[in-house]
Scaffold this motif. Structure first.
Motif, PDB file in Angstrom:
ATOM      1  N   UNK A  73     -33.739 -36.464  10.760  1.00  0.00           N
ATOM      2  CA  UNK A  73     -33.122 -37.505   9.967  1.00  0.00           C
ATOM      3  C   UNK A  73     -31.614 -37.303  10.000  1.00  0.00           C
ATOM      4  N   UNK A  74     -31.118 -37.082  11.180  1.00  0.00           N
ATOM      5  CA  UNK A  74     -29.749 -36.613  11.337  1.00  0.00           C
ATOM      6  C   UNK A  74     -28.721 -37.542  10.728  1.00  0.00           C
ATOM      7  N   UNK A  75     -28.909 -38.819  10.945  1.00  0.00           N
ATOM      8  CA  UNK A  75     -27.890 -39.751  10.475  1.00  0.00           C
ATOM      9  C   UNK A  75     -27.763 -39.714   8.955  1.00  0.00           C
ATOM     10  N   UNK A  76     -28.908 -39.645   8.291  1.00  0.00           N
ATOM     11  CA  UNK A  76     -28.865 -39.613   6.826  1.00  0.00           C
ATOM     12  C   UNK A  76     -28.167 -38.351   6.327  1.00  0.00           C
ATOM     13  N   UNK A  77     -28.529 -37.224   6.924  1.00  0.00           N
ATOM     14  CA  UNK A  77     -27.886 -35.974   6.520  1.00  0.00           C
ATOM     15  C   UNK A  77     -26.381 -36.045   6.742  1.00  0.00           C
ATOM     16  N   UNK A  78     -26.038 -36.561   7.902  1.00  0.00           N
ATOM     17  CA  UNK A  78     -24.623 -36.668   8.251  1.00  0.00           C
ATOM     18  C   UNK A  78     -23.893 -37.523   7.232  1.00  0.00           C
ATOM     19  N   UNK A  79     -24.512 -38.625   6.896  1.00  0.00           N
ATOM     20  CA  UNK A  79     -23.867 -39.533   5.963  1.00  0.00           C
ATOM     21  C   UNK A  79     -23.685 -38.867   4.601  1.00  0.00           C
TER      22      UNK A  79
ATOM     23  N   UNK B  51     -23.155 -35.700   4.053  1.00  0.00           N
ATOM     24  CA  UNK B  51     -22.022 -34.781   4.165  1.00  0.00           C
ATOM     25  C   UNK B  51     -20.706 -35.551   4.172  1.00  0.00           C
ATOM     26  N   UNK B  52     -20.715 -36.712   4.810  1.00  0.00           N
ATOM     27  CA  UNK B  52     -19.498 -37.523   4.836  1.00  0.00           C
ATOM     28  C   UNK B  52     -19.162 -37.996   3.422  1.00  0.00           C
ATOM     29  N   UNK B  53     -20.199 -38.426   2.729  1.00  0.00           N
ATOM     30  CA  UNK B  53     -19.956 -38.917   1.377  1.00  0.00           C
ATOM     31  C   UNK B  53     -19.442 -37.790   0.479  1.00  0.00           C
ATOM     32  N   UNK B  54     -19.941 -36.605   0.717  1.00  0.00           N
ATOM     33  CA  UNK B  54     -19.465 -35.455  -0.053  1.00  0.00           C
ATOM     34  C   UNK B  54     -18.109 -34.973   0.441  1.00  0.00           C
ATOM     35  N   UNK B  55     -17.622 -35.602   1.476  1.00  0.00           N
ATOM     36  CA  UNK B  55     -16.334 -35.261   2.071  1.00  0.00           C
ATOM     37  C   UNK B  55     -16.249 -33.781   2.474  1.00  0.00           C
ATOM     38  N   UNK B  56     -17.363 -33.316   2.988  1.00  0.00           N
ATOM     39  CA  UNK B  56     -17.434 -31.927   3.439  1.00  0.00           C
ATOM     40  C   UNK B  56     -17.240 -31.903   4.958  1.00  0.00           C
ATOM     41  N   UNK B  57     -15.996 -31.728   5.360  1.00  0.00           N
ATOM     42  CA  UNK B  57     -15.677 -31.858   6.787  1.00  0.00           C
ATOM     43  C   UNK B  57     -16.439 -30.855   7.650  1.00  0.00           C
ATOM     44  N   UNK B  58     -16.375 -29.569   7.346  1.00  0.00           N
ATOM     45  CA  UNK B  58     -17.038 -28.634   8.270  1.00  0.00           C
ATOM     46  C   UNK B  58     -18.534 -28.904   8.372  1.00  0.00           C
ATOM     47  N   UNK B  59     -19.139 -29.199   7.235  1.00  0.00           N
ATOM     48  CA  UNK B  59     -20.572 -29.446   7.279  1.00  0.00           C
ATOM     49  C   UNK B  59     -20.890 -30.703   8.096  1.00  0.00           C
ATOM     50  N   UNK B  60     -20.121 -31.751   7.859  1.00  0.00           N
ATOM     51  CA  UNK B  60     -20.371 -32.989   8.593  1.00  0.00           C
ATOM     52  C   UNK B  60     -20.191 -32.773  10.088  1.00  0.00           C
ATOM     53  N   UNK B  61     -19.168 -32.016  10.433  1.00  0.00           N
ATOM     54  CA  UNK B  61     -18.942 -31.771  11.863  1.00  0.00           C
ATOM     55  C   UNK B  61     -20.092 -30.965  12.454  1.00  0.00           C
ATOM     56  N   UNK B  62     -20.541 -29.977  11.699  1.00  0.00           N
ATOM     57  CA  UNK B  62     -21.655 -29.164  12.195  1.00  0.00           C
ATOM     58  C   UNK B  62     -22.898 -30.031  12.379  1.00  0.00           C
ATOM     59  N   UNK B  63     -23.102 -30.930  11.419  1.00  0.00           N
ATOM     60  CA  UNK B  63     -24.274 -31.801  11.535  1.00  0.00           C
ATOM     61  C   UNK B  63     -24.153 -32.722  12.743  1.00  0.00           C
ATOM     62  N   UNK B  64     -22.960 -33.163  12.986  1.00  0.00           N
ATOM     63  CA  UNK B  64     -22.762 -34.024  14.147  1.00  0.00           C
ATOM     64  C   UNK B  64     -23.104 -33.276  15.427  1.00  0.00           C
TER      65      UNK B  64
END
Lengths: 249, 249
Positions: free
Chosen positions: B201-207, B209-222
């Motif tokens: 469910x990658x897109x949801x997880x990514x979103x 992290x983006x909403x939480x404005x957690x850059x490193x996490x979002x990048x890692x998820x990407x």
DNA sequence: AAAACAGATATTGCGTTCAATCTTGTGGCT
DNA sequence: AGCCACAAGATTGAACGCAATATCTGTTTT
């Protein structure tokens, strides 16, 4: 030496690289040849931003029909070097300060990755080629005159393209082609000292780090280098340069 | 279930979206319209890699002259979706495994940077749009049939394009356009499960992290997400698919 | 006098046409 | 029978020409 005498001859005609039919190189893909000639002329700033590239005129210069010219112009439009407006024609693009920033933001993203790939794949022969190119670069840097400066800008861009080529990713290489060309345009437009090298020796340092296969250091140097180029820009200048303002002096 | 029956109907004609003159949208830039139609057809795999795109045939389908078709094909060639061979014509590209890897290597470089920019600029409205798009995506995911699968692949790509659009860098956005289109082609060609989403469910997880404005996490998820897509590929299959091998069974 | 309109001119958009090249099918030769 | 050569057909490459649109000039109107 006084190679800038070459530029004198441009009366009102477009003054592209070759004044007329430079002979078909291999008779194939004349459109590509025209595109390359025009791109060189744009990147070298022999054609300044905003210049209209009339299909008929270019066609006459290269002795081909408008059909071929059109194909070349379309290619350049894809690279962002010319802007085509419907029913109005093609113009050398005139990047806004914002576009200029986007160019460098893109490079900051891509080039560190390229550096990493380069360090993985670079050979001794590559390093030698880089050193040779660097010598050429510094030679231009020490010369004077507009022609030498253009040669320097071009050589500086070629260094980055060589890196991209060693990195071995054709897609990234194509992206870099575009980014370097756009950078040259931006530098020509907004550059303060005209050359991206106000006292720095970034390329040499970078190459040292690459040879030492020190990835983090090489990446840091690349980012610093891009920062140097960007710092040399004066993005205010062109901001509100309307015809009215231009004549107000 | 047996929605793949849709694909049977393509006797010898090209089977593009609209069978004939879908009306000029605004009479402007018909070439662009044709390019978009062809691109959709390629990305959706209604046109399979290697298919010849004859100028005359496409021209007839859209009711325009070859001149306009040529322009459209040239654009697609720039994006890497078709390959034009001199005096032979244009063909839907058939990326090699190596090219496939280069596509994903490029995305690994660019998309984390896009994520960072997105987190800097994303608004609540954007987040809402993303969530809405995500719902659509999962809907397709739960449906069956080739048509739904195509819709899913397309929606998945659109998610990344939405990100690029929010990032606010036109150049990177253009690069992503190309990379996403090429990815779709690669997935269609080499995808094992057909969809990039084998349980993830990658897109949801990514979103999130983006909403939480957690850059490193979002990048890692990407990066993880891109890894998932790549892991779903079977690059051997097509690897040595020469005519000889293909007939050897 | 400035703005606006109208005709004339130039340039692009694109369909059409002819030449060049590739592909396919046939026939002769070994 | 197999292979090579040659010719017919088909497809792309590129020039040409006409119609549509934009630009420019000179005149008219407010």
């Amino acid at each position: 030496m006084a190679a800038s005498a070459l530029e004198r001859g441009m009366d009102k005609s477009l003054q592209i690289a070759e004044a007329r039919v430079p002979l078909d190189p291999n008779q194939e893909d004349r459109a590509q040849f025209i595109r390359d000639s025009l791109r060189d002329a744009i990147v070298d700033r022999r054609l300044s931003p905003g210049t209209k590239l009339s299909e008929a005129e270019v066609g006459t210069l290269f002795d081909v029909s408008r059909t071929v010219v059109r194909a070349a112009l379309q290619m350049l439009a894809f690279e962002g070097l010319v802007k085509v407006e419907r029913n109005r024609g093609a113009f050398v693009s005139d990047p806004t300060p914002e576009e200029a920033l986007q160019v460098f933001a893109s490079r900051r993203l891509i080039e560190p990755g390229i550096i990493a790939a380069v360090i993985e794949r670079v050979t001794a022969a590559d390093i030698a080629a880089f050193r040779s190119h660097l010598a050429e670069e510094t030679r231009h840097k020490q010369e004077r005159g507009a022609a030498a400066r253009r040669a320097e800008i071009k050589a500086s861009g070629d260094f980055h393209l060589m890196l991209a080529s060693v990195a071995g990713n054709a897609i990234l290489q194509k992206f870099m082609d575009e980014l370097v060309a756009r950078s040259s345009l931006v530098i020509a437009l907004y550059g303060r000292s005209g050359a991206s090298s106000c006292g720095h020796n970034d390329h040499a340092d970078l190459l040292d780090a690459v040879e030492a296969r020190d990835v983090p250091r090489a990446q840091a140097l690349m980012l610093r280098h891009i920062g140097h180029i960007e710092a040399d820009l004066d993005l205010r200048v062109k901001a509100g340069l309307t015809l009215k303002d231009a004549l107000a002096l």
